[in-house]
Write a protein that holds these residues in place. Structure first.
Motif: not given
Lengths: 262, 640, 386
Positions: B116, B119-120, B150, C255-260
């Protein structure tokens, strides 16, 4: 998997409805006052009621009435729904408008309300309660069939048939009606379960089938007085209602998914 | 940047040079992304991605090209750790260079939490479904703000300011206003820009763009590609994944071609496109219709090489299009179509006598492979006064107060193709519906075979409906889901009374084997579905066929075969096409004459080659400029 | 960077080939204009609401008319019913008196008009059996039933959401158990559930009273019994919504943005799943009212449902008509409110897709097949039932 189990349950119920004596030979109405209120045992699988009647026999023999009520009510509902739905979906604009308004009015009697109103007018009984359930489910079916009809009517394949020079009769009989009918089976399967529950609720309230008729709702109604002391009188008929309704619903959903994925 | 800035610059292309020094190629010291022997498998199935290796240098654009099912999207998911719990991902090396000098990050060993963080922040992702990639229920600014929330400790107020800046940087006008709008209030191009803004929020060193321009109009597509190129010039490496060779060739300095989960060829873009080594790459390059003269074959087995046959009434051993089309159709197609015998004369070759009326101009383009010759042949055809099969006169149609079609006139002659190009919303499909008399014109009329057509009531029109057919972009939805291919075809041919042999002859004509008749269309591949649609449309032996974006949703190699088939059928049957497409390359390859449509009006018309050679209208020039082309890269001037 | 290619392919070169020139004007042209005042922005919504309320008035009139004429179909003399049914052997005088009292000696048209006139001022007539105004009977019972329905609705939403959330995120077994529980729950009749609940909580455990008493303790069992079948229905719908949302392309971008996973659930999926559930609330309210007929009877809880059943059994026509009209009114108001909520959460609802704002038609199939592929792939990820 779930489809297989629910099919098995339904097959069992259909056998019980058509040849009840195969599963439970015996008279569902035979009275044995000495055997009253027996708990479930090897001899009386589901126990006995206040007159010593065997509840297992009664439940099995009640399958026919209960299923018949459910199926008939669904057939009435879908029949009416088909008429209104096709009128609205295929008719001219004003007819669609009128039918849709009528359905809105019908919808304003939520759930059992329409059924109760019908019973007030025609009096309680097994026939009126069946018609009443069919009547109160009709608006829902009509709406579904209307939207299904509109969807098929506007489908590209109907336009393709028009481009090929097909007349309206051909398009209706070859494409539209069969495609609308294709979904009806699933809807009906899902509907039978609910109809059984509703009809038995009416019987339970004393507005449908009446004791000592071995209809599940009526049996529950009769056992009401003895809930706290003799639980089996109400438990087993209720279990069969749940079983048949759940099996029909699961089968319907299974068919729906198969249709969607294929 | 303000929204009023240079309207005329809207579609201008930023000159892009994939060979620029910043894209140093594979020799770069430490690659940003290093993928070696990547394998992805779902459950116990066959590997979807099999043993692929590539590297991406910092600031480089690397293209991954493949058709649907080639495994390119799964590859992108694997690089993000988003293949799902039932996937097995293995690689001998899968590393991302870390931002600091502390070496590399092994992506194979990341925990869910560590992923996580990557990503992003380190890897940005621009998804392929631009139109559905944003949560429909949330303002778009929130989606971008999420990336900041995030990965940073910015306060909500700071985030809001940053979101506006990001939107502006992604070329979204009025960013404060857009940020509070929901996706459905934005156009496709703006939605894609919002997704890019969200992907670059944390200035990731790698951006994975999976089909970033699919389903966008050519001019919007050009804008998005320019934006990506600008990001690359600011130092972001981009993994550009696309089915479209021309898109990749615009941006990527190196390219890898994927087929069946494996990389079949990789190298500098110019080299791969100019001198493809692998047969599949050659096939892909050849299948791009842009700048391929009218009448030449796009698929491997050249139909142009075969002797051209005129559709004489006598049965002749004509090279049925089936023989040209059948081999090498996508794997699924090949399985089903099988070897098709060439000897049975196509039923269409023994067509009604009326159809042999104007065979001369149908033959000419086939015999002349050069555009110039095709053009002159076309000119000769019209000079000979060939029969006009379709004439539209002053067609107009309003929806509300907006003219969807405004004063459109054209004529279509027997055996010829009239191309109709325009972007989405230009009114092309409405023209098709007017011509098919599915929509009544508010003004003007359509004549079919010299007789009134749109002016008639439907009942009188019906007997002549068999003279005009149609094929659509979405072939599958034009088939009754309950019917088999055989039922569909026999319904179409002579009102359901045709025999089984008729059906197999129809199937044979479009290069399908007879056993397809028992199938339901939804079990066929996209190419096969379109072939069935063509067979159905041709079953009543029409004089005119309206083709509404017939190849837009097909892979390029399948598209090539369908176009070849349409070409061959036209020569064989003398049927005229009104060919509607958004794709200028396809239009140029298929049409004798061209109409360019914009906002409901025909802005330019004329013989195809002269429109392309000397576009008179500014809009046509813009359209031509915005359309991504392979040829520009392939030209010698480009290589330094 | 030089002019990349030229010639007949028609590349525009040299005119402003600046890399930083961002071309977005063509995008911007597609976008709707946005008026800024609240009233102007919400004008379509307000217009819709006004039309909708007019519709409610119309349907209420139609419902009243239908019920008014339907009860004329009842065989027998209504005056006899007033005086206690056919067995009461009332004298001709008292029958005539009853007719005069209830206006039954008037022509049917006059009766209908006076019925409508009384209805307009909220006068629902006199109950035959209770010798009390219908309005006051309903007034006494309405709150009790609405409390029950609301409690059951909240309980059902909580149960359905919990079950759906658990079963969509808890792996294969949880998905199978969850979906089976939902189907079985939806198939259980209220009366049977009530009996089981009484057996378990009152007779065996002795925790709660078998008969509804005043106060919260008396509300628990009836509300639970009403809530469970409803939770089964809502759960099925919510689960589909959750699965769709969790496997949607926008969940992938999140999700690809880093969201859980829980971030995706709370931020994206929940709202998407709530919309169909909100749409069902009106229908759910209707089914709760019919359920209340059964549940209030079993638990001997005063309320509209029990009054209605008694009125049906005793053929107390004015009371039946009054309750039907009031329930229809409440039902329509609830439906209007939920439709309004749906429109506020998702402004796309009810918006006609005008040609201008619609997505480009071409290539939609490609986009769709890709999206579908995404969905099916992520579905294996979220592990739905086999």
């Amino acid at each position: 998997m779930t489809v297989v189990i629910s099919l098995a349950v339904l097959v069992f119920l259909v056998v019980a409805a058509v040849w009840p004596d195969l599963i439970a030979p015996g008279d569902p109405l035979a009275i044995h006052p000495l055997d009253a209120f027996q708990p479930p045992s090897a001899q009386h699988l589901f126990g006995t009621d206040e007159s010593g009647r065997d509840i297992f026999t009664r439940v099995i023999h009640g399958t026919r009435a209960s299923l018949l009520i459910g199926v008939t009510a669904t057939a009435i509902g879908i029949g009416l729904g088909l008429i209104f739905g096709l009128l609205a979906g295929l008719g001219p604009r004003w007819l669609d408008f009128g039918t849709t308004r009528l359905l809105e009015v019908m919808f304003a009697f939520p759930g059992l309300l329409l059924a109760l109103l019908f019973i007030v007018i025609y009096g309680p009984g097994i026939v009126t309660s069946t018609i009443a359930v069919g009547l109160s489910t009709a608006p829902g079916y009509a709406r579904l069939i209307r939207s299904q009809t509109l969807q098929v009517r506007d489908a590209p394949y109907l336009e393709a048939a028009l481009v090929l020079g097909r007349g309206s009769v051909f398009r209706l009989t070859r494409h539209l009606l069969p495609n609308v009918a294709g979904t009806l089976f699933v809807i009906a399967t899902l509907g039978v379960g609910q109809s059984i529950v509703w009809a038995s609720a009416l019987s339970y309230l004393g507005l449908g089938a009446v004791p000592p008729s071995p209809e599940w709702g009526a049996m529950l109604s009769a056992g009401r007085t003895y809930i706290t002391s003799f639980w089996w009188m109400t438990f087993f008929p209720g279990l069969f209602i749940v079983l048949s309704a759940a099996a029909a619903t699961l089968l319907g959903r299974g068919l729906q998914q198969r249709k969607r994925s294929s | 940047m303000s929204g009023t800035e240079g309207t005329k610059g809207a579609h201008e292309l930023v000159p892009i040079s994939p060979g620029s020094p910043s894209a140093a190629g594979p020799q770069h010291a430490t690659p940003l992304l290093d993928v070696r022997n990547l394998m992805v498998r779902f459950g116990r199935g066959m590997p979807v991605v099999n043993d692929i290796s590539f590297t991406i240098a910092p600031g480089e654009t690397f293209g991954l090209v493949g058709e649907s099912g080639s495994g390119k999207s799964v590859t992108s998911r694997a690089l993000l750790g988003l293949t799902g719990s039932n996937a097995h991902v293995a690689a001998t090396r899968l590393t991302l260079a870390a931002a600091a000098a502390d070496g590399v990050l092994d992506l194979r060993q990341l925990s869910a939490r560590a992923w996580r963080g990557v990503r992003g922040a380190r890897v940005g992702y621009v998804p392929q479904a631009a139109l559905v990639g944003l949560d429909p229920l949330r303002p778009v600014g929130r989606e971008i703000g999420d990336a900041l929330r995030l990965h940073t400790k910015l306060s909500p107020v700071e985030r809001r300011a940053e979101v506006s800046e990001l939107l502006a940087a992604a070329g979204v006008p009025e960013p404060e206003l857009r940020a509070v709008q929901r996706p459905y209030e934005l156009s496709g191009g703006l939605r894609q820009r919002v997704l890019i803004a969200a992907a670059i929020a944390l200035r990731p060193s790698l951006l994975i763009a999976d089909e970033p321009t699919t389903a966008l109009d050519a001019s919007v597509q050009a804008g998005i590609l320019n934006l990506l190129e600008r990001l690359r010039q600011n130092g972001t490496a981009i993994l550009l994944i696309s089915h479209d060779l021309s898109v990749v060739s615009r941006l990527a300095s190196r390219v890898a071609v994927m087929q069946h989960g494996a990389i079949v060829e990789t190298g500098p873009t110019a080299r791969v496109l100019d001198a493809p080594q692998h047969p599949y790459t050659r096939q892909l390059v050849a299948a791009v219709p842009t700048n391929r003269p009218r009448g030449t074959s796009l698929a491997p087995q050249s139909i142009a090489a075969a002797p051209a046959e005129s559709p004489t009434p006598a049965p002749s051993p004509s090279p049925s299009p089936a023989t040209a089309a059948a081999p090498g159709e996508s794997a699924a197609d090949a399985e089903l179509s099988g070897p098709t015998p060439a000897e049975p004369p196509s039923p269409a070759a023994t067509a009604a006598p009326g159809e042999s009326a104007g065979p001369a101009e149908a033959v000419a383009p086939a015999a002349s492979p050069t555009p110039a010759a095709a053009g002159s042949a076309a000119g000769a055809g019209s000079a000979a006064g060939a029969a006009v099969v379709l004439r539209a006169h002053g067609l107009s149609r309003w929806f509300g107060d907006r003219a969807a079609v405004d004063d459109v006139s054209f004529t279509l002659e027997r055996g010829r193709t009239l191309g109709l190009v325009g972007e989405s919303g230009s009114g092309k499909t409405t023209v098709a519906r007017l011509v098919l008399a599915l929509t009544a014109p508010d003004k003007g009329d359509v004549e079919l075979l010299g007789q009134p057509w749109s002016a008639l009531p439907e009942r009188e029109r019906r007997p002549n409906r068999r003279r005009i057919g149609a094929i659509y972009q979405d072939a599958l939805s034009s088939f009754d889901p309950r019917l088999t291919v055989g039922q569909i075809l026999s319904d179409a041919a002579s009102g359901g009374r045709s025999s089984r042999t008729d059906v197999s002859a129809l199937l044979h004509q479009v290069g399908l084997s007879a056993d397809v008749a028992a199938q339901r269309p939804r079990f066929l591949s996209g190419g096969q579905q379109q072939r069935v649609a063509i067979a159905r449309a041709l079953a009543p032996r029409p004089d005119v066929l309206i083709c509404d974006e017939p190849v837009s949703s097909l892979d390029v190699s399948v598209q090539a075969r369908i176009l070849d088939l349409l070409d061959a059928l036209q020569r064989e049957l003398g049927v005229a096409y009104l060919f509607i497409t958004h794709d200028l390359g396809v239009a140029r390859h298929m049409s004798d004459d061209l109409l360019v449509m914009r906002a409901g009006r025909i802005v330019e018309s004329g013989p195809t080659e002269s429109v392309f050679a000397d576009p008179r209208e500014p809009y046509t020039r813009e359209l031509l400029a915005a359309a991504p082309q392979l040829s520009r890269l392939a030209e010698p001037a480009r290589s330094r | 960077m030089g002019s990349a290619g030229s010639g007949k392919s028609g590349t525009v070169s040299g005119s402003g080939g600046n890399v930083n020139t961002v071309s977005y004007v063509s995008d911007a042209l597609d976008v709707h204009e946005h008026p800024q005042t609240w009233l102007a922005r919400n004008a379509p919504l307000l217009r819709w609401l006004a039309l909708r309320l007019l519709g409610v008035v119309f349907v209420l009139w139609a419902v009243s008319t239908i019920t008014f004429f339907a009860i004329r179909l009842i065989p027998g003399d209504p005056a006899e019913a007033i005086l206690g049914g056919p067995g009461s052997q009332a004298s001709a005088d008292s029958l005539a008196a009853a007719r005069a009292e209830y206006g039954l000696d008037q022509p049917i048209g006059i009766q209908y008009l006076s019925f409508l006139g009384r209805l307009a001022v909220g006068n629902l007539g006199q109950s035959y059996a209770l010798h009390q105004s219908v309005a006051s009977v309903i007034g006494e019972n309405l709150i009790s039933t609405l409390t029950l329905a609301l409690a059951a609705l909240i309980l059902a939403v909580v149960i359905a959401l919990g079950l759906a959330a658990w079963s969509t995120r808890g792996g294969r077994a949880a998905a199978a158990i969850g979906s089976t529980l939902e189907v079985v729950g939806a198939a259980v009749p209220h009366f049977w559930l009530a009996i089981l609940a009484i057996l378990l909580f009152s007779t065996t455990l002795g925790w709660l009273p078998p008969v509804s008493v005043a106060g919260p303790a008396g509300l628990v069992l009836p509300a639970l019994v009403l809530a469970i079948p409803l939770a089964g229905f809502l759960g099925q719908v919510m689960r589909e919504g959750l699965l769709d949302a969790l496997s949607s392309p926008y969940a992938l971008s999140a999700r690809a943005r880093g969201e859980s996973e829980s971030g995706v659930f709370w931020r994206h999926a929940l709202k998407a799943a709530a919309i169909p559930a909100i749409g069902l609330t009106g229908w759910a309210f209707g089914s709760l009212i019919s359920g209340a007929v059964v549940v209030e009877t079993i638990f001997a809880r005063p309320g509209l449902g029990r009054s209605l059943l008694a009125a049906v059994q005793g053929r107390d026509v004015p009371l039946v008509v009054g309750i039907v009209i009031v329930v229809a009114l409440v039902y329509m108001l609830v439906t209007t409110a939920t439709d309004l909520a749906e429109r506020i959460i998702d402004p796309r609802v009810g918006r006609r897709p005008d040609a201008r704002g619609s997505a480009p038609r071409r290539n939609t199939r490609r986009a769709r097949t890709h999206a579908h592929k995404d969905a099916s792939r992520s579905r294996t990820h979220t592990e739905i039932e086999p």
